[in-house]
Design a protein around this motif. Structure first.
Motif, PDB file in Angstrom:
ATOM      1  N   ARG A  58       0.840  -1.212   0.000  1.00 29.54           N
ATOM      2  CA  ARG A  58       0.000   0.000   0.000  1.00 29.54           C
ATOM      3  C   ARG A  58       0.865   1.248   0.000  1.00 29.54           C
ATOM      4  NH1 ARG A  58      -5.384  -1.034   1.529  1.00 29.54           N
ATOM      5  NH2 ARG A  58      -5.646  -3.182   2.207  1.00 29.54           N
TER       6      ARG A  58
ATOM      7  N   ALA B  39       2.532   1.834  -3.332  1.00 31.88           N
ATOM      8  CA  ALA B  39       1.603   2.399  -4.324  1.00 31.88           C
ATOM      9  C   ALA B  39       1.320   3.873  -4.006  1.00 31.88           C
ATOM     10  CB  ALA B  39       0.305   1.594  -4.326  1.00 31.88           C
ATOM     11  N   PHE B  40       1.170   4.170  -2.726  1.00 32.27           N
ATOM     12  CA  PHE B  40       0.855   5.542  -2.275  1.00 32.27           C
ATOM     13  C   PHE B  40       2.003   6.505  -2.604  1.00 32.27           C
ATOM     14  CE2 PHE B  40       1.038   8.476   1.532  1.00 32.27           C
ATOM     15  CZ  PHE B  40      -0.098   9.222   1.245  1.00 32.27           C
TER      16      PHE B  40
ATOM     17  N   GLU C  79       2.860   6.768  -6.444  1.00 28.14           N
ATOM     18  CA  GLU C  79       1.980   7.665  -7.211  1.00 28.14           C
ATOM     19  C   GLU C  79       2.429   9.121  -7.065  1.00 28.14           C
ATOM     20  OE1 GLU C  79      -0.229   6.389  -9.204  1.00 28.14           O
ATOM     21  OE2 GLU C  79      -0.936   8.343  -9.898  1.00 28.14           O
TER      22      GLU C  79
ATOM     23  N   PRO D 208      -1.938  13.936  -6.028  1.00 23.15           N
ATOM     24  CA  PRO D 208      -0.618  13.307  -6.095  1.00 23.15           C
ATOM     25  C   PRO D 208       0.227  13.840  -7.249  1.00 23.15           C
ATOM     26  CG  PRO D 208      -2.339  11.756  -6.752  1.00 23.15           C
ATOM     27  CD  PRO D 208      -3.026  12.981  -6.219  1.00 23.15           C
TER      28      PRO D 208
ATOM     29  N   LYS E  59      -9.491   8.821  -3.502  1.00 23.81           N
ATOM     30  CA  LYS E  59      -8.562   7.735  -3.842  1.00 23.81           C
ATOM     31  C   LYS E  59      -7.312   7.760  -2.967  1.00 23.81           C
ATOM     32  CE  LYS E  59      -9.865   7.414  -8.709  1.00 23.81           C
ATOM     33  NZ  LYS E  59      -9.481   7.745 -10.077  1.00 23.81           N
TER      34      LYS E  59
ATOM     35  N   GLU F 265      -4.763   3.632  -3.028  1.00 21.02           N
ATOM     36  CA  GLU F 265      -4.250   3.437  -4.392  1.00 21.02           C
ATOM     37  C   GLU F 265      -4.362   1.988  -4.845  1.00 21.02           C
ATOM     38  OE1 GLU F 265      -2.908   5.366  -2.150  1.00 21.02           O
ATOM     39  OE2 GLU F 265      -3.086   7.312  -3.136  1.00 21.02           O
TER      40      GLU F 265
ATOM     41  N   GLU G 216      -6.214   0.583  -8.244  1.00 21.80           N
ATOM     42  CA  GLU G 216      -5.451   0.016  -9.359  1.00 21.80           C
ATOM     43  C   GLU G 216      -6.335  -0.941 -10.164  1.00 21.80           C
ATOM     44  OE1 GLU G 216      -0.833   0.315  -7.880  1.00 21.80           O
ATOM     45  OE2 GLU G 216      -1.765  -1.664  -7.880  1.00 21.80           O
TER      46      GLU G 216
END
Ligand code: FAD
Ligand code: NAP
Ligand code: SF4
Length: 675
Positions: free
Chosen positions: A39, A42-43, A46, A318, A359, A363, A367
């Motif tokens: 997580r 991905a966070f 981005e 982001p 979102k 993330e 996806e």
């Protein structure tokens, strides 16, 4: 406007940061979910993809006693290195750099036995701390250094040593929390030794090519905090010890002055940051309430700092930095400083997110969400409040052909009312953002077009109804009296309030209306000098904690206000945890009378008749403003559903109870994703 200063790379000698935009550290609580490092990768990935030059993780404690709460992250074991590598490699693949924040919370830790410089409990954690012995302090310095070494091995580009917001390092520094008489207490030089030794020890272990950032408390805003000259003394000692960069923090968490919520003017604290910049030779990063590229550019161009930290703005968008780089600054989804889904979620044990960007911190879930559609449909959205705008923009982004209908002459729905509350001008940015998206996706927007039940069915494949709410008018004898107005009448200028006002209802809107009545319309951005004077900030920074001797000086209110609610509880309980106290303080200072547990009996020429525990009372007022909640504006939806016309109903039109912009935007997005 050009953003040449903001986009200029920052050369640190051994490494270069691609621009001056840093995503500051935020606790996210993602660490408490399953697959935390995926997580986090991905966070942060981005945000790196979105162009941020530098990212700082949430706080990792260097040992077991420094966690924010039980279960919060610690980094003291090399077995965790492969997990951290998932994050660092993802950020590097996107061209970004990332620092691990090393945070020991000291007496603020929500654990059975927190530790501290002395045994003085905190205003926000009543647990009496265990006093660290000299030997334990030596071990803690070693723990910080060990954590930094692990961070280096995990691929981080450096560490941020958290020295602000009232955590352990801050607690060691000032007499408010340190009354020791050994070599870690007494003189300021002694109290400074803890952070200086930490920096020296880290430097000795990690070598030259690793960023050591120190987050310095640029202003404490608490009694017996540091003075401006003590802060400079510390900064210079830390620079000499090997610090590469200073990030800044503003105010301890227990300060009774707002530091980051929407009522704080943008960049209000730059005077305190300048105090450091002018007295050190390494780059300084400005923080707190910097939410637009224009403000950020101005700070750097003026020389007040060399870089800017934006944490919440990176939740909100982001791709903030990329949009600046590509000349699309108008498309930035701006953080409005509401704290509703970020800090308020954290403080109520939820994972962070963002009101304007549902979102954020989800993330991984998105996806797998449907992206651009293979089967574009004709979609009608009725109502251009936040729910309808979010639905329309998400659907159009996915490639659907969207028509947006709005009965009034402007988009925004109730956001247009929120933005005229004093200090809530940031809400305008939400409307500006949605407007840019309507343009970008070529959404056919039809203002001044009230949709009737039979006008849509045959023309569209999907219909979303987002017609919002109507204010609730309670059933009280005399409710039609000339003295009674709704908040809508007041905010739209249809009616004026007299000198003495009763507000019925103490929810978010009741409080906003009270602030408006006390201080007038918020048709221009909050003024920094007024804000600092009002809250009693000593801008010369000669007083300890920079608290002015005169204390807060609130302006005289324009109305005599009484606020009532039926619940027998203190008023304002439903307000956001991190902003509600500010409103309550302002209204206390404005002399507002709060009456809980009221039963409304009748309204007549004498005023409002009510009772408390059966005892009848009269409130002689000129005006009664109804802020008594809302009902769904559901007529259109009900008629269409009765006619078996397929439609989704979202926002206030579906359920007005507890509906706010956060829920409205989120529901709009979900509805569009389901098409
Ligand atoms: P609305 O915003 O009510 O929008 C509905 C839209 O539909 C309107 O523009 C209306 O004209 C249009 N419409 C209605 N019928 C038709 C029709 N037949 N055809 C075409 N168009 C139609 N929330 C927060 O989260 N945080 C806050 O700090 C906050 N502060 C607030 C302060 C104030 C003073 C107010 C009044 C509200 C505040 N809110 C806040 C609440 C928030 O604004 C609402 O929850 C949100 O706007 C509801 O969104 P919505 O899209 O469902 O409805
Ligand atoms: P709200 O927060 O639900 O408050 C409604 C108030 O009206 C309550 O105080 C309630 O208290 C009273 N009430 C309800 N029914 C009543 C009745 N029949 N007769 C008399 N009183 C009644 O709603 P709101 O203030 O209208 O706000 C709408 C939404 O916008 C909310 O979700 C709110 O969170 C959001 N908002 C948020 C902010 C913010 O700063 N975060 C600001 C503004 C608005 P009693 O029942 O005790 O009388
Ligand atoms: Fe900013 Fe509000 Fe989003 Fe928090 S929830 S990041 S304050 S817009």
């Amino acid at each position: 406007m050009s953003f040449t200063h903001l986009l200029e790379p920052l050369d640190l000698g051994f490494t270069t940061i691609r621009n001056r935009i840093m995503m500051g550290s935020m606790h996210s609580r993602m660490e408490l979910l399953d697959r935390p490092f995926e997580r986090l990768a991905a966070f942060y990935g981005e945000r790196a993809k979105g162009g941020a030059g530098l990212i700082v993780t949430g706080g990792y404690s260097p040992n077991a006693t420094g966690v924010i709460e039980t279960g919060a992250p610690i980094f003291n074991d090399e077995a965790d290195i492969p997990e951290h590598r998932k994050v660092t490699s993802r950020v590097h693949a996107e061209g970004g750099k990332i620092l691990l924040q090393v945070l020991h919370t000291g007496r603020n830790a929500k654990i059975d036995q927190p530790v501290g410089a002395s045994d003085i409990p905190s205003r926000i954690n009543p647990c009496k701390p265990h006093i660290l012995s000299g030997q334990e302090i030596e071990q803690y310095i070693e723990d910080y250094a060990h954590c930094a070494v692990l961070a280096q091995q995990a691929g981080y580009d450096g560490v941020e040593i958290m020295g602000s917001e009232g955590y352990l390092i801050n607690q060691m520094l000032v007499t408010r929390t340190n009354n020791r008489s050994d070599e870690w207490g007494g003189s300021y030089e002694n109290r400074m030794r803890f952070p200086v030794e930490i920096i020296k020890r880290i430097k000795a272990r990690v070598g030259k090519n690793f960023i050591i950032m120190y987050r310095i408390s640029a202003i404490d805003l608490v009694e017996n905090g540091a003075t401006g000259s003590e802060i400079v003394l510390l900064a210079q000692a830390l620079e000499n010890a090997g610090t590469t960069l200073f990030n800044t923090g503003i105010g301890w968490h227990e300060a009774r002055i707002p530091t980051i919520a929407y009522m704080v003017p943008r960049a209000a604290w730059r005077f305190a940051i300048r105090n450091i910049t002018e007295n050190v030779g390494i780059p300084v990063i400005a923080s707190n309430r910097i939410n637009t590229p224009e403000v950020a550019e101005d700070i750097i161009a003026s020389g007040d700092a060399q870089m800017v930290s934006m944490a919440r703005p990176m939740l909100a968008d982001p791709h903030f930095a990329l949009k600046v780089t590509e000349g699309r600054a108008n498309e930035i989804n701006t953080c409005i400083g509401c704290n509703q889904a970020c800090l308020d979620f954290i403080f109520t044990d939820r994972v962070t997110s963002c009101l304007v960007n549902p979102k954020a911190a989800r993330e991984l879930e998105f996806e797998s969400a449907p992206s651009v559609t293979d089967t574009p449909k004709k979609v009608a959205v009725v109502g251009a409040g936040p729910a309808g705008l979010s639905a329309a923009c998400t659907a159009a982004e996915r490639g659907h052909d969207v028509t947006l209908y709005e009965a009034s002459n402007e988009i925004g729905g109730q956001l247009n009312l929120a933005k005229i509350i004093p200090d809530k001008t940031e809400f305008y940015e939400m409307i500006r953002y949605f407007d840019s998206q309507l343009d970008k996706f070529g959404i056919d927007t039809r203002l001044n077009t009230k949709v009737e039940p039979d006008s849509l069915a045959d023309h569209y494949d999907a219909i979303i109804i987002a017609t919002g709410i109507v204010p609730r008018v309670p059933d009280i004898p005399g409710i039609d009296h000339a003295s009674v107005i709704t908040y809508l009448d007041l905010l739209t200028g249809k009616a004026q309030a007299g000198k003495k006002v009763a507000i019925l209802g103490a929810g978010g809107i009741g409080f906003d209306v009270a602030v408006l009545l006390a201080h007038g319309k918020g048709d221009c951005a909050p003024n920094t000098e007024e804000f600092l004077r009002k809250w009693g900030v000593d801008t010369t920074m000669t007083e300890h904690g920079s608290l002015a001797k005169s204390g807060p000086v609130f302006p005289a209110p324009a109305h005599e206000i009484t606020m009532l609610q039926r619940k027998p509880k203190a008023l304002g309980r439903s307000l956001g945890l991190t902003s509600g106290w500010v409103l309550r303080s302002e209204l206390d200072a404005a002399g507002m009378t709060a009456i809980p547990g009221a039963t409304y009996l009748k309204i007549d020429d004498a005023g409002l008749h009510y009772s408390i525990d059966g005892e009848e009372k009269l409130l002689a007022v000129d005006t009664i403003v109804l802020c008594t909640g809302q009902e769904p504006n559901s007529e259109l939806a009900a008629t269409m559903q009765a006619a078996q016309i397929n439609c989704q109903v979202i926002g206030g039109a579906a359920e007005a109870k507890e509906l706010d912009a956060l829920a409205a935007i989120s529901q709009g997005m979900e509805a569009a994703l389901s098409i």
